[in-house]
Design a protein around this motif. Structure first.
Motif, PDB file in Angstrom:
ATOM      1  N   ALA A 119     114.570  40.254  89.617  1.00  0.00           N
ATOM      2  CA  ALA A 119     113.995  40.161  90.484  1.00  0.00           C
ATOM      3  C   ALA A 119     114.088  38.321  90.443  1.00  0.00           C
ATOM      4  O   ALA A 119     114.402  37.335  91.232  1.00  0.00           O
ATOM      5  CB  ALA A 119     111.924  40.113  90.758  1.00  0.00           C
ATOM      6  N   CYS A 169     112.979  36.973  97.425  1.00  0.00           N
ATOM      7  CA  CYS A 169     114.358  35.906  96.743  1.00  0.00           C
ATOM      8  C   CYS A 169     113.788  35.151  95.412  1.00  0.00           C
ATOM      9  O   CYS A 169     114.657  35.518  94.432  1.00  0.00           O
ATOM     10  CB  CYS A 169     114.681  34.844  97.118  1.00  0.00           C
ATOM     11  SG  CYS A 169     113.900  33.901  96.715  1.00  0.00           S
ATOM     12  N   GLY A 170     112.353  36.283  95.286  1.00  0.00           N
ATOM     13  CA  GLY A 170     111.818  35.320  93.712  1.00  0.00           C
ATOM     14  C   GLY A 170     111.347  34.258  93.571  1.00  0.00           C
ATOM     15  O   GLY A 170     110.796  33.525  92.278  1.00  0.00           O
ATOM     16  N   LYS A 171     110.352  33.753  94.976  1.00  0.00           N
ATOM     17  CA  LYS A 171     109.927  32.273  94.891  1.00  0.00           C
ATOM     18  C   LYS A 171     108.637  32.606  93.802  1.00  0.00           C
ATOM     19  O   LYS A 171     108.011  31.862  92.704  1.00  0.00           O
ATOM     20  CB  LYS A 171     110.240  31.852  96.602  1.00  0.00           C
ATOM     21  CG  LYS A 171     111.473  31.853  96.940  1.00  0.00           C
ATOM     22  CD  LYS A 171     110.549  31.593  98.391  1.00  0.00           C
ATOM     23  CE  LYS A 171     110.002  32.216  99.097  1.00  0.00           C
ATOM     24  NZ  LYS A 171     110.557  33.149  99.777  1.00  0.00           N
ATOM     25  N   SER A 172     108.098  34.192  94.612  1.00  0.00           N
ATOM     26  CA  SER A 172     106.703  33.814  94.238  1.00  0.00           C
ATOM     27  C   SER A 172     107.080  34.085  92.435  1.00  0.00           C
ATOM     28  O   SER A 172     105.790  34.030  91.948  1.00  0.00           O
ATOM     29  CB  SER A 172     105.658  34.994  94.300  1.00  0.00           C
ATOM     30  OG  SER A 172     105.742  34.584  95.862  1.00  0.00           O
ATOM     31  N   THR A 173     108.039  34.923  92.029  1.00  0.00           N
ATOM     32  CA  THR A 173     107.619  34.872  90.766  1.00  0.00           C
ATOM     33  C   THR A 173     107.901  34.015  90.062  1.00  0.00           C
ATOM     34  O   THR A 173     107.586  33.874  89.106  1.00  0.00           O
ATOM     35  CB  THR A 173     109.028  36.434  90.824  1.00  0.00           C
ATOM     36  OG1 THR A 173     108.799  37.542  91.307  1.00  0.00           O
ATOM     37  CG2 THR A 173     109.195  37.267  89.214  1.00  0.00           C
ATOM     38  N   PRO A 219     114.540  32.943 101.605  1.00  0.00           N
ATOM     39  CA  PRO A 219     114.148  34.199 102.229  1.00  0.00           C
ATOM     40  C   PRO A 219     113.048  35.534 101.285  1.00  0.00           C
ATOM     41  O   PRO A 219     112.618  34.878 100.117  1.00  0.00           O
ATOM     42  CB  PRO A 219     115.075  35.241 102.935  1.00  0.00           C
ATOM     43  CG  PRO A 219     116.288  34.785 101.512  1.00  0.00           C
ATOM     44  CD  PRO A 219     115.990  33.756 100.916  1.00  0.00           C
ATOM     45  N   SER A 220     112.192  36.134 102.249  1.00  0.00           N
ATOM     46  CA  SER A 220     111.589  36.906 101.222  1.00  0.00           C
ATOM     47  C   SER A 220     112.068  37.823 100.285  1.00  0.00           C
ATOM     48  O   SER A 220     113.170  38.741 101.234  1.00  0.00           O
ATOM     49  CB  SER A 220     110.777  37.418 102.468  1.00  0.00           C
ATOM     50  OG  SER A 220     109.517  38.625 101.812  1.00  0.00           O
ATOM     51  N   TYR A 264     111.409  43.123  86.717  1.00  0.00           N
ATOM     52  CA  TYR A 264     109.534  44.109  86.122  1.00  0.00           C
ATOM     53  C   TYR A 264     110.471  45.405  85.803  1.00  0.00           C
ATOM     54  O   TYR A 264     111.522  45.956  87.298  1.00  0.00           O
ATOM     55  CB  TYR A 264     109.663  44.018  87.870  1.00  0.00           C
ATOM     56  CG  TYR A 264     108.805  42.970  88.409  1.00  0.00           C
ATOM     57  CD1 TYR A 264     107.232  42.611  87.906  1.00  0.00           C
ATOM     58  CD2 TYR A 264     109.423  42.011  89.388  1.00  0.00           C
ATOM     59  CE1 TYR A 264     106.613  41.168  88.699  1.00  0.00           C
ATOM     60  CE2 TYR A 264     108.394  41.373  89.715  1.00  0.00           C
ATOM     61  CZ  TYR A 264     107.494  40.686  89.855  1.00  0.00           C
ATOM     62  OH  TYR A 264     107.309  38.828  90.036  1.00  0.00           O
TER      63      TYR A 264
HETATM   64  P1  ADP Z   1     109.517  36.097  97.426  1.00  0.00           P
HETATM   65  O1  ADP Z   1     108.529  35.362  96.826  1.00  0.00           O
HETATM   66  O2  ADP Z   1     110.695  34.946  97.475  1.00  0.00           O
HETATM   67  O3  ADP Z   1     108.948  36.926  98.417  1.00  0.00           O
HETATM   68  P2  ADP Z   1     108.710  37.617  95.365  1.00  0.00           P
HETATM   69  O4  ADP Z   1     109.452  37.047  93.826  1.00  0.00           O
HETATM   70  O5  ADP Z   1     107.626  38.147  95.611  1.00  0.00           O
HETATM   71  O6  ADP Z   1     109.727  36.804  96.199  1.00  0.00           O
HETATM   72  O7  ADP Z   1     109.529  39.084  94.577  1.00  0.00           O
HETATM   73  C1  ADP Z   1     111.191  39.223  94.436  1.00  0.00           C
HETATM   74  C2  ADP Z   1     111.674  40.285  93.953  1.00  0.00           C
HETATM   75  O8  ADP Z   1     110.955  41.558  92.854  1.00  0.00           O
HETATM   76  C3  ADP Z   1     111.522  41.336  94.649  1.00  0.00           C
HETATM   77  O9  ADP Z   1     112.311  42.449  95.035  1.00  0.00           O
HETATM   78  C4  ADP Z   1     110.160  42.010  94.989  1.00  0.00           C
HETATM   79  O10 ADP Z   1     109.929  43.560  95.559  1.00  0.00           O
HETATM   80  C5  ADP Z   1     110.006  41.939  93.917  1.00  0.00           C
HETATM   81  N1  ADP Z   1     108.490  42.337  92.827  1.00  0.00           N
HETATM   82  C6  ADP Z   1     107.549  41.077  92.852  1.00  0.00           C
HETATM   83  N2  ADP Z   1     106.551  41.417  92.883  1.00  0.00           N
HETATM   84  C7  ADP Z   1     106.363  42.260  91.372  1.00  0.00           C
HETATM   85  C8  ADP Z   1     105.902  43.408  91.137  1.00  0.00           C
HETATM   86  N3  ADP Z   1     105.152  42.744  90.578  1.00  0.00           N
HETATM   87  N4  ADP Z   1     106.201  44.587  90.662  1.00  0.00           N
HETATM   88  C9  ADP Z   1     107.560  44.927  90.525  1.00  0.00           C
HETATM   89  N5  ADP Z   1     108.504  44.266  91.633  1.00  0.00           N
HETATM   90  C10 ADP Z   1     107.623  42.988  91.961  1.00  0.00           C
END
Ligand code: ADP
Ligand code: ADP
Length: 228
Positions: free
Chosen positions: A19, A41-45, A38-39, A13
């Motif tokens: 990420a 870690c990049g799962k949603s990404t 854990p929260s 990002y």
């Molecule tokens: P999880 O789903 O495991 O909680 P995320 O994929 O949401 O993890 O996030 C992984 C990392 O990327 C985190 O450090 C988060 O803050 C960062 N991140 C997620 N979305 C964005 C975004 N749109 N812009 C910048 N950083 C992001």
């Protein structure tokens, strides 16, 4: 249904710390893979890159034999199930499930729509609720309607993003059973994101453990359990 292949997938990002840092994973056609960690870690990404809601910084994503890095979400034919259901309150259960089919104007006849909705309703045991509105359903029933919408699309794969995190413990247990049963019945490739250990250990064929943007381990739930 299709296999999903991730090769050295990286997500940055802006100019920040990546990420996701080079994830490679072969998900077989029909396989049920749990992505856990854990929260943060990049799962949603990772899930959003698979579905096409987030650009891939580098690496290769394949659905079946096709590289889809540059394909729009709807060209990937994946069905995402969110935790907040996203149902239309003014529509009946039948119409909520039929919605993705009606969006493709003129593709399906009324008869085909009815058949597909009824097949999904039977799979999810929603037959008796087809004329109700979401407000009159339990949380679990709403979650099933959301899954019904994924089923009628006959997608290449189902992607779940923490679908049970808003439910109470009892309902979570029921829905776990339901999701596992639905997946077995349909045999659809499934990627399921959670931070819940119980879900990780009971639902899937394989568990992929993500930590700080890297795959730490990929194993069957039993294999993972037997690790020291
Ligand atoms: P999880 O789903 O495991 O909680 P995320 O994929 O949401 O993890 O996030 C992984 C990392 O990327 C985190 O450090 C988060 O803050 C960062 N991140 C997620 N979305 C964005 C975004 N749109 N812009 C910048 N950083 C992001
Ligand atoms: P979740 O629990 O679903 O991971 P988050 O609170 O981590 O929710 O993220 C909510 C939204 O904010 C997501 O769309 C995510 O992409 C975005 N986000 C997360 N971290 C960052 C960040 N560091 N910068 C910008 N957006 C972010």
């Amino acid at each position: 249904m299709a296999a999903i292949t991730l090769k050295d997938i990286v997500k940055k990002y802006g100019d920040g710390f990546p990420a996701v840092k080079g994830v490679s994973l072969d998900i077989a056609d029909g396989e049920f893979v749990i992505l856990v960690g854990p929260s943060g870690c990049g799962k949603s990404t990772l899930l959003r890159m698979i579905v096409g809601l987030e650009d891939i910084t580098s690496g290769e994503l394949k659905i079946g034999d096709e590289v889809v890095n540059d394909k729009a979400p709807r060209e990937r034919h994946l069905a995402m199930v969110f935790q907040n259901y996203a149902l239309y309150p003014h529509l009946t259960v039948f119409e909520n499930i039929a919605f993705p089919l009606r969006l493709q104007k003129g593709v399906f006849t009324e008869e085909q729509i009815r058949e597909k909705v009824e097949f999904a309703a039977n799979t999810l045991e929603l037959q008796e609720h087809l004329q109700r509105k979401p407000a009159n359903l339990s949380g679990g029933q709403r979650q099933r309607v959301a899954m019904g919408r994924a089923i009628v699309r006959e997608a290449n794969a189902f992607l779940f993003d923490e679908p049970l995190s808003n439910l109470d413990a009892k309902l979570r247990g029921q829905m776990r059973t339901e999701i596992a049963r639905m997946q077995r019945r349909l045999g659809t490739t499934t990627v399921y994101v959670t931070h819940d250990q119980t879900e990780a250990m009971t639902l899937g064929d394989r568990v992929a453990v993500l930590r700080k943007g890297e795959l730490q381990q990929v194993a069957s739930p039993r294999g993972l359990y037997e690790q020291p």
